[in-house]
Design a protein around this motif. Structure first.
Motif, mmCIF file in Angstrom:
data_model
loop_
_atom_site.group_PDB
_atom_site.id
_atom_site.type_symbol
_atom_site.label_atom_id
_atom_site.label_comp_id
_atom_site.label_asym_id
_atom_site.label_seq_id
_atom_site.Cartn_x
_atom_site.Cartn_y
_atom_site.Cartn_z
ATOM 1 N N ALA A 119 0.839 -1.208 0.000
ATOM 2 C CA ALA A 119 0.000 0.000 0.000
ATOM 3 C C ALA A 119 0.867 1.249 0.000
ATOM 4 N N ASP A 120 1.935 1.251 0.779
ATOM 5 C CA ASP A 120 2.825 2.420 0.809
ATOM 6 C C ASP A 120 3.576 2.580 -0.507
ATOM 7 N N LEU A 121 3.996 1.470 -1.097
ATOM 8 C CA LEU A 121 4.670 1.544 -2.392
ATOM 9 C C LEU A 121 3.724 2.086 -3.459
ATOM 10 N N ALA A 122 2.482 1.628 -3.445
ATOM 11 C CA ALA A 122 1.492 2.120 -4.408
ATOM 12 C C ALA A 122 1.215 3.600 -4.182
ATOM 13 N N ALA A 123 1.150 4.017 -2.931
ATOM 14 C CA ALA A 123 0.911 5.434 -2.618
ATOM 15 C C ALA A 123 2.034 6.303 -3.155
ATOM 16 N N GLY A 124 3.245 5.777 -3.114
ATOM 17 C CA GLY A 124 4.394 6.510 -3.635
ATOM 18 C C GLY A 124 4.628 6.277 -5.116
ATOM 19 N N GLU A 125 3.712 5.540 -5.746
ATOM 20 C CA GLU A 125 3.772 5.250 -7.179
ATOM 21 C C GLU A 125 5.077 4.572 -7.595
ATOM 22 N N VAL A 126 5.528 3.631 -6.761
ATOM 23 C CA VAL A 126 6.744 2.881 -7.070
ATOM 24 C C VAL A 126 6.518 1.371 -6.999
ATOM 25 N N ALA A 127 5.294 0.924 -7.129
ATOM 26 C CA ALA A 127 4.974 -0.500 -7.003
ATOM 27 C C ALA A 127 5.133 -1.241 -8.331
ATOM 28 N N ASP A 128 6.270 -1.048 -8.989
ATOM 29 C CA ASP A 128 6.575 -1.775 -10.219
ATOM 30 C C ASP A 128 6.861 -3.238 -9.887
ATOM 31 N N ALA A 129 6.864 -4.085 -10.906
ATOM 32 C CA ALA A 129 7.090 -5.510 -10.695
ATOM 33 C C ALA A 129 8.411 -5.789 -9.990
ATOM 34 N N ASP A 130 9.479 -5.070 -10.372
ATOM 35 C CA ASP A 130 10.779 -5.276 -9.731
ATOM 36 C C ASP A 130 10.725 -4.944 -8.244
ATOM 37 N N VAL A 131 9.983 -3.919 -7.907
ATOM 38 C CA VAL A 131 9.874 -3.491 -6.511
ATOM 39 C C VAL A 131 9.008 -4.470 -5.724
ATOM 40 N N VAL A 132 7.940 -4.939 -6.331
ATOM 41 C CA VAL A 132 7.101 -5.936 -5.672
ATOM 42 C C VAL A 132 7.917 -7.200 -5.393
ATOM 43 N N SER A 133 8.830 -7.529 -6.281
ATOM 44 C CA SER A 133 9.717 -8.677 -6.052
ATOM 45 C C SER A 133 10.572 -8.479 -4.799
ATOM 46 N N LEU A 134 10.958 -7.233 -4.534
ATOM 47 C CA LEU A 134 11.715 -6.955 -3.314
ATOM 48 C C LEU A 134 10.874 -7.240 -2.076
ATOM 49 N N VAL A 135 9.592 -6.923 -2.153
ATOM 50 C CA VAL A 135 8.681 -7.213 -1.038
ATOM 51 C C VAL A 135 8.609 -8.724 -0.832
ATOM 52 N N GLU A 136 8.432 -9.457 -1.922
ATOM 53 C CA GLU A 136 8.329 -10.917 -1.819
ATOM 54 C C GLU A 136 9.606 -11.524 -1.254
ATOM 55 N N ASP A 137 10.761 -10.998 -1.658
ATOM 56 C CA ASP A 137 12.033 -11.475 -1.106
ATOM 57 C C ASP A 137 12.081 -11.256 0.402
ATOM 58 N N SER A 138 11.648 -10.085 0.837
ATOM 59 C CA SER A 138 11.648 -9.784 2.263
ATOM 60 C C SER A 138 10.700 -10.702 3.023
ATOM 61 N N VAL A 139 9.502 -10.917 2.478
ATOM 62 C CA VAL A 139 8.521 -11.781 3.144
ATOM 63 C C VAL A 139 9.078 -13.203 3.284
ATOM 64 N N THR A 140 9.735 -13.689 2.246
ATOM 65 C CA THR A 140 10.347 -15.020 2.319
ATOM 66 C C THR A 140 11.392 -15.078 3.421
ATOM 67 N N HIS A 141 12.256 -14.077 3.461
ATOM 68 C CA HIS A 141 13.296 -14.035 4.488
ATOM 69 C C HIS A 141 12.690 -13.906 5.887
ATOM 70 N N ARG A 142 11.685 -13.065 6.024
ATOM 71 C CA ARG A 142 11.085 -12.839 7.339
ATOM 72 C C ARG A 142 10.258 -14.031 7.809
ATOM 73 N N ARG A 143 9.731 -14.811 6.875
ATOM 74 C CA ARG A 143 9.048 -16.057 7.268
ATOM 75 C C ARG A 143 10.052 -16.940 8.008
ATOM 76 N N TRP A 144 11.228 -17.138 7.437
ATOM 77 C CA TRP A 144 12.259 -17.942 8.084
ATOM 78 C C TRP A 144 12.642 -17.314 9.433
ATOM 79 N N TRP A 145 12.825 -16.010 9.441
ATOM 80 C CA TRP A 145 13.255 -15.298 10.651
ATOM 81 C C TRP A 145 12.272 -15.513 11.792
ATOM 82 N N VAL A 146 10.973 -15.356 11.531
ATOM 83 C CA VAL A 146 9.988 -15.471 12.603
ATOM 84 C C VAL A 146 9.758 -16.938 12.979
ATOM 85 N N GLU A 147 10.041 -17.864 12.086
ATOM 86 C CA GLU A 147 10.004 -19.281 12.470
ATOM 87 C C GLU A 147 11.086 -19.581 13.505
#
Length: 124
Positions: free
Chosen positions: A20-48
């Protein structure tokens, strides 16, 4: 029927807030969304590894994406509060805690909760 675990629910919320914040800043391109997915993957492991950290996911994903964007594209999100000096990015506070916000460290003000930049940037 939703069978998502509390961890998956927290990850979905963190992803949605940062997107939502990326979209608000008009930077939610596919490459940027991939950065979010990378973080979510890493943080899934971290919180496990540290289940007590589940409440910190939104701030951590926001910080991960902010750092990744700095490396690849430049500062984000730019501060909408300060109209003087060099453009600077907002920071995530607390660095490791619940209820994370975007803050302007230079002006010393909270700008918005993570996921709440839309109204700040003039979006509803």
């Amino acid at each position: 029927m939703d069978h998502a675990t509390p961890l998956e629910q927290a990850l979905h919320v963190a992803r949605a807030l940062v997107l939502a914040d990326l979209a608000a800043g008009e930077v939610a391109d596919a490459d940027v969304v991939s950065l979010v997915e990378d973080s979510v993957t890493h943080r899934r492991w971290w919180v496990e590894q540290w289940p007590e950290g589940v409440d910190y996911l939104a701030g951590l994903v926001a910080q991960d994406v902010k750092d990744a964007l700095l490396e690849k594209y430049g500062r984000w999100p730019l501060c909408p509060v300060c109209n003087h000096g060099e453009p600077h990015a907002l920071d995530v506070e607390p660095e490791l805690g619940p209820d994370p916000h975007w803050v302007c460290s230079e002006a010393g003000v909270k700008v918005a909760a993570i996921g709440g930049l839309g109204p700040v940037f003039g979006l509803r």
